[in-house]
Design an enzyme around this catalytic site. Structure first.
Site, PDB file in Angstrom:
ATOM      1  N   ASN A   9      -6.525  10.643 -47.734  1.00 16.20           N
ATOM      2  CA  ASN A   9      -5.966  11.986 -47.626  1.00 16.20           C
ATOM      3  C   ASN A   9      -5.190  12.230 -48.914  1.00 16.20           C
ATOM      4  OD1 ASN A   9      -4.686  14.352 -47.070  1.00 16.20           O
ATOM      5  ND2 ASN A   9      -3.463  13.588 -45.354  1.00 16.20           N
ATOM      6  N   LYS A  11      -3.845  14.857 -49.882  1.00 12.94           N
ATOM      7  CA  LYS A  11      -2.769  15.851 -49.717  1.00 12.94           C
ATOM      8  C   LYS A  11      -2.823  16.847 -50.877  1.00 12.94           C
ATOM      9  CE  LYS A  11      -0.321  12.457 -46.991  1.00 12.94           C
ATOM     10  NZ  LYS A  11       0.937  11.947 -46.477  1.00 12.94           N
ATOM     11  N   HIS A  96      -2.299  17.120 -38.988  1.00  8.99           N
ATOM     12  CA  HIS A  96      -1.449  16.202 -39.745  1.00  8.99           C
ATOM     13  C   HIS A  96       0.015  16.568 -39.511  1.00  8.99           C
ATOM     14  CE1 HIS A  96       0.390  13.948 -42.960  1.00  8.99           C
ATOM     15  NE2 HIS A  96      -0.720  13.237 -43.013  1.00  8.99           N
ATOM     16  N   GLU A  98       2.427  16.710 -41.417  1.00 12.93           N
ATOM     17  CA  GLU A  98       2.997  17.616 -42.429  1.00 12.93           C
ATOM     18  C   GLU A  98       2.664  19.064 -42.100  1.00 12.93           C
ATOM     19  OE1 GLU A  98       1.298  15.540 -45.765  1.00 12.93           O
ATOM     20  OE2 GLU A  98       2.637  13.855 -45.361  1.00 12.93           O
ATOM     21  N   GLU A 168      -0.677   8.345 -36.743  1.00  9.96           N
ATOM     22  CA  GLU A 168       0.189   8.298 -37.915  1.00  9.96           C
ATOM     23  C   GLU A 168       1.644   8.459 -37.468  1.00  9.96           C
ATOM     24  OE1 GLU A 168      -2.217   9.318 -41.660  1.00  9.96           O
ATOM     25  OE2 GLU A 168      -1.368  11.180 -40.935  1.00  9.96           O
ATOM     26  N   GLY A 174       4.485   7.897 -46.088  1.00  9.13           N
ATOM     27  CA  GLY A 174       5.091   8.060 -47.403  1.00  9.13           C
ATOM     28  C   GLY A 174       6.432   7.365 -47.551  1.00  9.13           C
ATOM     29  N   SER A 214       1.721   4.552 -44.841  1.00  4.16           N
ATOM     30  CA  SER A 214       2.017   3.483 -45.803  1.00  4.16           C
ATOM     31  C   SER A 214       1.041   2.308 -45.705  1.00  4.16           C
ATOM     32  CB  SER A 214       3.463   3.003 -45.655  1.00  4.16           C
ATOM     33  OG  SER A 214       4.363   4.074 -45.907  1.00  4.16           O
ATOM     34  N   GLY A 235      -2.854   7.798 -47.487  1.00  3.04           N
ATOM     35  CA  GLY A 235      -2.290   8.807 -48.374  1.00  3.04           C
ATOM     36  C   GLY A 235      -2.151   8.278 -49.792  1.00  3.04           C
ATOM     37  N   GLY A 236      -0.953   7.831 -50.126  1.00  9.49           N
ATOM     38  CA  GLY A 236      -0.648   7.399 -51.495  1.00  9.49           C
ATOM     39  C   GLY A 236      -1.668   6.452 -52.102  1.00  9.49           C
TER      40      GLY A 236
HETATM   41  P1  13P Z   1       0.830   7.456 -46.895  1.00  7.99           P
HETATM   42  O1  13P Z   1      -0.322   6.494 -46.879  1.00  7.99           O
HETATM   43  O2  13P Z   1       1.141   7.984 -48.266  1.00  7.99           O
HETATM   44  O3  13P Z   1       2.007   6.943 -46.160  1.00  7.99           O
HETATM   45  O4  13P Z   1       0.317   8.764 -46.090  1.00  7.99           O
HETATM   46  C1  13P Z   1      -0.286   8.593 -44.873  1.00  7.99           C
HETATM   47  C2  13P Z   1      -0.838   9.883 -44.444  1.00  7.99           C
HETATM   48  O5  13P Z   1      -0.114  10.811 -44.140  1.00  7.99           O
HETATM   49  C3  13P Z   1      -2.289  10.036 -44.410  1.00  7.99           C
HETATM   50  O6  13P Z   1      -2.667  11.203 -43.787  1.00  7.99           O
END
Ligand code: 13P
Length: 253
Positions: A9, A11, A96, A98, A168, A174, A214, A235-236
């Site tokens: 993802n 983002k 998600h 967010e 999640e 994050g 994470s 994510g990251g």
């Molecule tokens: P991180 O892997 O950056 O923690 O993000 C997870 C996420 O929100 C994937 O949708």
């Protein structure tokens, strides 16, 4: 019986040119690699059509990160499920945390979005998960169950069979604070039992449940080794091709 999936993802990261470059790098790393999971890249809307072209669609699926809760019409700035489908993308990440937290997405809206995504032949990757306060209060199972029930459990069994879930925990996103493998397994098993209660055990066994929060090259293997953790929503660590590939390799024996 069910698929292992590692989905990135991105983002709101990467310009179009950077995104195409990253997709090509991932494609290149997977070219001759033996991998034991499906791979999906969740990219910004404007990248979709180009990224679809940039990768081998037999190896890499492409996901949008959201879609409109309306079919079409005067909804300035929105992107419909039909538009996403027309780019060649195959998946849509929905719900998600967010989007729930910053853009006011409600369970009711997510129910409509899920239905539109399915109507247009796309596969939802539906996110669920509790915030820290809810876990501390011990209501995390109730929260996750309510999220599923409110947005997904009116689907037919046939429709639900195309859904991928992503657990999640919001406190892990994050933050560098991953859920322990035990916490992930415990919740994933609960999610599968909840699906079984609604749709039966047989169908529940076919649903992929991804962990997100994470996840990285260091912890992927241990997370993925749990019986009910069928992959990750990353994510990251999906923003660098080598890191993303290393997470994918978490499925190698
Ligand atoms: P991180 O892997 O950056 O923690 O993000 C997870 C996420 O929100 C994937 O949708």
């Amino acid at each position: 019986m069910r698929k292992n999936i590692v989905a990135g993802n991105w983002k709101m990261n990467k310009t179009l040119r950077e995104g195409i470059e990253l997709a090509k790098e991932v494609d290149q790393l997977l070219k001759d690699a033996v991998i034991n999971c499906d791979v999906v890249l969740g990219v910004p809307f404007i990248h979709l059509a180009s990224v679809v072209q940039a990768v081998d669609s037999k190896k890499i699926g492409i996901a949008a990160q959201n879609c409109a809760d309306k079919e079409s019409g005067a909804y300035t700035g929105e992107v419909s499920a039909a538009m996403i489908k027309s780019t060649g993308a195959g998946y849509v990440i929905l719900g998600h945390s967010e989007r729930r937290a910053y853009y006011g997405e409600t369970p009711e809206m997510l129910k409509i979005k899920t239905e539109l995504v399915l109507k247009h032949g796309l596969k939802p990757v539906f996110c669920i998960g509790e915030v820290l306060e809810e876990r501390e209060k011990g209501i995390h199972f109730d929260v996750v169950k309510a999220q599923m029930a409110a947005s997904l459990f009116d689907l037919s069994a046939e429709e639900f069979s195309t859904v991928t879930l992503a657990y999640e925990p919001v406190w892990a996103i994050g933050t560098g604070k991953t859920a322990t493998p035990e916490q992930a397994q415990e919740m994933h098993a609960f999610v599968r039992r909840t699906i079984a209660d609604r749709y039966g055990k047989e169908l529940a066994e076919t649903i992929s449940i991804l962990y997100g929060g994470s996840a990285n090259p260091q912890n992927a293997k241990e997370l993925f080794s749990n019986p009910d953790v069928d992959g990750g929503l990353i994510g990251g660590a999906s923003l660098k091709a080598a890191d993303f590939k290393a997470v994918i390799d978490g499925f190698n024996k």
